[in-house]
Design a protein around this motif. Sequence first.
Motif, short mmCIF file in Angstrom:
data_model
loop_
_atom_site.label_atom_id
_atom_site.label_comp_id
_atom_site.label_asym_id
_atom_site.label_seq_id
_atom_site.Cartn_x
_atom_site.Cartn_y
_atom_site.Cartn_z
N GLU A 158 0.83 -1.20 0.00
CA GLU A 158 0.00 0.00 0.00
C GLU A 158 0.87 1.26 0.00
N VAL A 159 1.97 1.23 0.75
CA VAL A 159 2.90 2.37 0.73
C VAL A 159 3.45 2.57 -0.67
N ARG A 192 2.06 1.72 -3.51
CA ARG A 192 1.00 2.22 -4.39
C ARG A 192 0.74 3.70 -4.15
N GLN A 193 0.67 4.10 -2.88
CA GLN A 193 0.41 5.51 -2.57
C GLN A 193 1.55 6.40 -3.04
N ALA A 194 2.78 5.88 -2.98
CA ALA A 194 3.93 6.66 -3.44
C ALA A 194 4.11 6.59 -4.95
N ARG A 195 3.24 5.82 -5.62
CA ARG A 195 3.29 5.66 -7.08
C ARG A 195 4.67 5.20 -7.55
N ASP A 234 -0.35 0.31 -9.69
CA ASP A 234 -1.36 0.67 -10.69
C ASP A 234 -0.75 1.20 -11.98
#
Length: 429
Positions: free
Chosen positions: A6-7, A9-12, A332
């Motif tokens: 999740e980290v 993904r949030q940091a792309r 993503d």
Amino acid sequence: MNAFAEVGRQARGQVVRLDLGPFRPYLVTHPEHVQHVMRNNWTNYLRVGEIWDPMQRFLGTTLAAEGPDWESSRKALHPMFTARHVTSLTGELADVIAERVDLLDEFARSGRSIDATATMADIVVAVNTTFFFGEKGSLEDGERLVRAFDTAIKCSSIRTIMPSVPASVPLPGDRAFANAVKTIDEVVYPLIRKARAASEDSHDVVSALCRARGEGHDGDRKVRDDLVAALVAGTDTTTHTLAWVWPVLQAHPQVAIRLYDEVDQVVGAGPVRPSHIPELRYTKMVLQEVLRLYPSAWILPRVTGASEEIGGVPIDAGSTVFVSPYATHRLDEFWDRPLDFDPERFSPDIDTRRHRYSYFPFGGGPHQCLGQHLFYIVSLLTIATIVSRFRPRVRNPGPFTPFPGVALRPKQKIELGLVPVERSRHTAR
């Protein structure tokens, strides 16, 4: 584990420093950054330090380390894991797998459930005993080794998650760890002596290593370390990937139907033969997607030798860097619907042009796992042999979640019922 993903993904995909109390490693997930760490500048990212030390106490200091010993280990092992050599043994491995699957008939007839992970381990141990030791090793030897591996991995995990505790400070599991290492040595060294005494040009791994290594204590120790490191990697990855296959198929019935149809058309009532492997295309796609969502080596720690930048983020010398296939496989930016199970991502008919390091379940660069050809052949043979005989049904309720140990394994026990496939035996196409 999921928090890491999740980290990322949030940091792309940008480099992030994790706050784990006194331990503050960097998380690297972007494929370009992963490629930098694993291949382009791999000599600056070392498998050393407090996280690696507990594992190297039983894996040894050759294949699981760095430097000249690691280089010589790769050179000695490489000929045994080429696609050509592994393919030449496919018929023998198929026979071993069929013998183990025959033992499941009793469970199918009685309606008793099997433990998916334990059953897959039983098959993989039989295969690896043959592949690594030939006639020099027995199934009992393989089973003793795997039990000892499991104990050593579980006990060393305690020190892995507490890297700041000195080795001189006792922790729970230390005694069990020492006993497991003793058992490993009691099994492996006699097999090495058998291989050195044999005059024939055997094709098993222990014989090849003995021919490549000098004799004496130092040579035997290097053979021991090579064998243990390669066996642990091969056993864990194949066992746990195969265990994940059955709940995944249960949760995705359309995928299961297509896989069953392919096995029916290619193999029929069996037996599975080497010629069937290239035709199990969809089954391989399923395996690849299982490896994307549940990579056994879910995190790959490294320590920087010299200070540098990754993606504009300064990394000091001596810092710990976590490369995580589990996190990268869920970005993503590189995967459409990354949390969905979709084998079509790996269809050879689709030109995805994805980044080489957006998918790396076997690691990458010079340290890439040697055993991926063996993994695919053993896994395809195992799935096809089971499915040609039975329709496995998960009997206990999910969801099944991964446990982030040294290897990514199902946290819950997976109970499988085996429904016999009713049909007349015929020759597969």
